[in-house]
Enzyme design. Structure first.
Site, PDB file in Angstrom:
ATOM      1  N   ALA A  72       0.956  -1.378   0.029  1.00 41.19           N
ATOM      2  CA  ALA A  72       0.002  -0.011   0.117  1.00 41.19           C
ATOM      3  C   ALA A  72       0.920   1.253  -0.045  1.00 41.19           C
ATOM      4  CB  ALA A  72      -0.934   0.219   1.230  1.00 41.19           C
ATOM      5  N   ASP A  73       0.393   2.313  -0.700  1.00 46.64           N
ATOM      6  CA  ASP A  73       0.921   3.742  -0.421  1.00 46.64           C
ATOM      7  C   ASP A  73      -0.237   4.511  -0.286  1.00 46.64           C
ATOM      8  OD1 ASP A  73       3.686   4.925  -0.798  1.00 46.64           O
ATOM      9  OD2 ASP A  73       2.222   6.259  -2.038  1.00 46.64           O
ATOM     10  N   THR A  74      -0.042   5.615   0.664  1.00 44.35           N
ATOM     11  CA  THR A  74      -0.826   6.503   1.180  1.00 44.35           C
ATOM     12  C   THR A  74      -0.117   8.055   0.799  1.00 44.35           C
ATOM     13  OG1 THR A  74      -1.911   5.187   2.786  1.00 44.35           O
ATOM     14  CG2 THR A  74      -2.417   7.335   2.865  1.00 44.35           C
TER      15      THR A  74
END
Length: 195
Positions: A72-74
């Site tokens: 994931a990347d936010t």
């Protein structure tokens, strides 16, 4: 409590303690294998494109045959500007001043990968900040909390004081949208069991 059972190990391609805690909270056993990738766009991208690109890149960097990888990347997005983790106190203060009294989006890109099978999606949550007093900004920037978080704040910590309203998935703002991930993990053979 929810228990997840799988025949294949789930690999979390992240060193984020928040992501690990969220997976533990919902009973998903996993192994941590952080992806060591350059977090940089190869060309101008929207926030959605950017987080999908990075989550795919992270998943592919740690994938091994048969394993299910979750990456994931936010980011925080404000007026087409992507705000990642502030490098230092001046950068954090600049972010707080930009976000103060305004509404921004928290966008997380998630990739689930197993061999040739890949699913990538995004989740967006809208967050409105109050008019943040300068004294709060300075005090918060003096803590360690802002420097490993997109947009420089942790909604689950002291940074939650800045939040006036939220529309969407709270856990997405923390760093991992657990509901859509749990639903998609079922297709990879990880079934929730309520005990």
């Amino acid at each position: 409590m929810i228990l997840m059972i799988t025949q294949h190990p789930l690999i979390l391609a992240s060193a984020s303690p928040r992501r690990t805690e969220l997976l533990r909270q919902i009973g998903v056993p996993h192994t941590i294998r952080p992806a060591d990738v350059l977090e940089e766009a190869p060309y101008p991208m929207t926030a959605d494109e950017y987080v999908m690109y990075l989550s795919r890149k992270k998943a592919r960097a740690v994938a091994k045959p048969g394993e299910i990888v979750l990456a994931a990347d936010t980011v925080v997005a404000l007026d087409q500007q992507i705000l990642e983790k502030p490098a230092d106190q001046p950068a954090a203060l600049e972010m707080f001043r930009l976000l103060s009294g305004r509404t921004h989006e928290v966008v997380t890109g998630v990739t689930l990968l197993q061999d040739e099978r890949e699913e990538t999606f995004t989740v967006t949550t809208t967050v409105r900040f109050c008019e943040i007093p300068e004294s709060w900004m300075l005090s918060y920037a003096a803590t360690d909390e802002p420097y490993d978080k997109a947009g420089g704040y942790g909604i689950q910590g002291k940074g939650g004081l800045f939040v006036e309203a939220i529309d969407g998935d709270y856990y997405n703002v923390v760093g991992l949208p657990i509901n859509p991930i749990s639903r998609r993990l079922e297709a990879f053979g990880i079934e929730p069991m309520f005990a």
